[in-house]
Design a protein around this motif. Structure first.
Motif, short mmCIF file in Angstrom:
data_model
loop_
_atom_site.label_atom_id
_atom_site.label_comp_id
_atom_site.label_asym_id
_atom_site.label_seq_id
_atom_site.Cartn_x
_atom_site.Cartn_y
_atom_site.Cartn_z
N ARG A 216 8.76 0.56 11.26
CA ARG A 216 8.30 1.82 10.49
C ARG A 216 8.51 1.61 9.04
O ARG A 216 9.39 0.96 8.69
N VAL A 217 7.64 1.98 8.09
CA VAL A 217 7.74 2.12 6.86
C VAL A 217 8.01 3.31 6.08
O VAL A 217 7.72 4.33 6.59
N TYR A 218 9.02 3.34 5.33
CA TYR A 218 9.54 4.37 4.51
C TYR A 218 9.28 4.44 2.99
O TYR A 218 9.40 3.05 2.52
N LYS B 105 0.82 -1.18 -0.08
CA LYS B 105 0.00 0.06 0.01
C LYS B 105 0.84 1.34 0.02
O LYS B 105 0.46 2.17 -0.70
N ALA B 106 1.99 1.19 0.83
CA ALA B 106 2.67 2.39 0.99
C ALA B 106 3.53 2.75 -0.55
O ALA B 106 3.46 3.81 -1.01
N GLY C 123 7.04 3.02 -7.56
CA GLY C 123 6.93 3.39 -6.00
C GLY C 123 7.85 2.38 -5.37
O GLY C 123 7.71 1.04 -5.54
N ALA C 124 8.36 2.61 -4.13
CA ALA C 124 9.06 1.78 -3.37
C ALA C 124 8.88 1.99 -1.89
O ALA C 124 8.63 3.17 -1.45
N ALA C 125 8.82 0.83 -1.23
CA ALA C 125 8.65 1.19 0.37
C ALA C 125 9.77 0.08 0.81
O ALA C 125 9.71 -1.17 0.32
N VAL C 126 10.37 0.55 2.19
CA VAL C 126 11.08 -0.39 2.88
C VAL C 126 10.46 -0.40 4.29
O VAL C 126 10.18 0.60 4.78
N ARG C 127 10.77 -1.35 5.07
CA ARG C 127 10.38 -1.48 6.49
C ARG C 127 11.79 -1.57 7.32
O ARG C 127 12.67 -2.26 7.06
N GLY C 128 11.93 -0.54 7.88
CA GLY C 128 13.06 -0.52 8.94
C GLY C 128 13.02 -1.45 10.10
O GLY C 128 11.84 -2.10 10.36
N GLY D 219 15.01 6.52 -2.88
CA GLY D 219 14.10 7.56 -2.25
C GLY D 219 13.76 6.87 -0.93
O GLY D 219 13.79 7.74 0.11
N ALA D 220 13.30 5.71 -1.06
CA ALA D 220 12.93 5.18 0.33
C ALA D 220 13.93 4.84 1.34
O ALA D 220 13.73 5.12 2.62
#
Length: 130
Positions: free
Chosen positions: A33-35, A5-6, A24-29, A54-55
């Motif tokens: 937390r999602v970036y 979704k992010a 679009g990209a998202a990473v979970r730290g 960017g993420a």
């Protein structure tokens, strides 16, 4: 928030007036937390920024240095994997077994790991002097 979704949401903000290929990209730290990040093109093509970069930059700016999951989405016929440079960037901040989800806007998905995407990656051990 789910990574898919992010990544899907941030993809809408991509700046891609030249290629029209929004990513679009998202990473979970490690904190959970999602970036998120999106591609940002530039008329001088090499000066653009990939969504994954960017993420990762958002994660680093927030004070985290380890990612535990990745998702990349694009409007393509098949799931798009991170480019070579982004594979190296992901390997800098994630272990080889970190899951990478690749998705299309139409709902196709594929999974891999950072290690499978970059099997002989350059890492800090290469910087050690013998």
């Amino acid at each position: 928030m789910s990574l898919l979704k992010a990544a899907t949401d941030v993809r809408e903000n991509a700046y891609a007036p030249y290629s029209h290929f929004k990513v679009g990209a998202a990473v979970r730290g490690a904190s959970g937390r999602v970036y998120a990040g999106c591609n940002v093109e530039n008329v001088a093509y090499p000066e653009g920024t990939c969504a994954e970069a960017g993420a990762i930059a958002a994660m680093i700016a927030a004070g985290e240095t380890e990612l535990t999951e990745v998702c990349v989405i694009a409007d393509s016929p098949e799931p798009t994997s991170p480019c070579g440079g982004c594979r190296q960037k992901l390997a800098e901040f994630g272990r080889h077994d970190v899951k990478v989800i690749m998705a299309t806007v139409s709902g196709k998905t594929s999974e891999s790991t950072i290690g499978d995407l970059l099997p002989a990656g350059f890492n800090s051990r290469h910087m050690d002097k013998a």
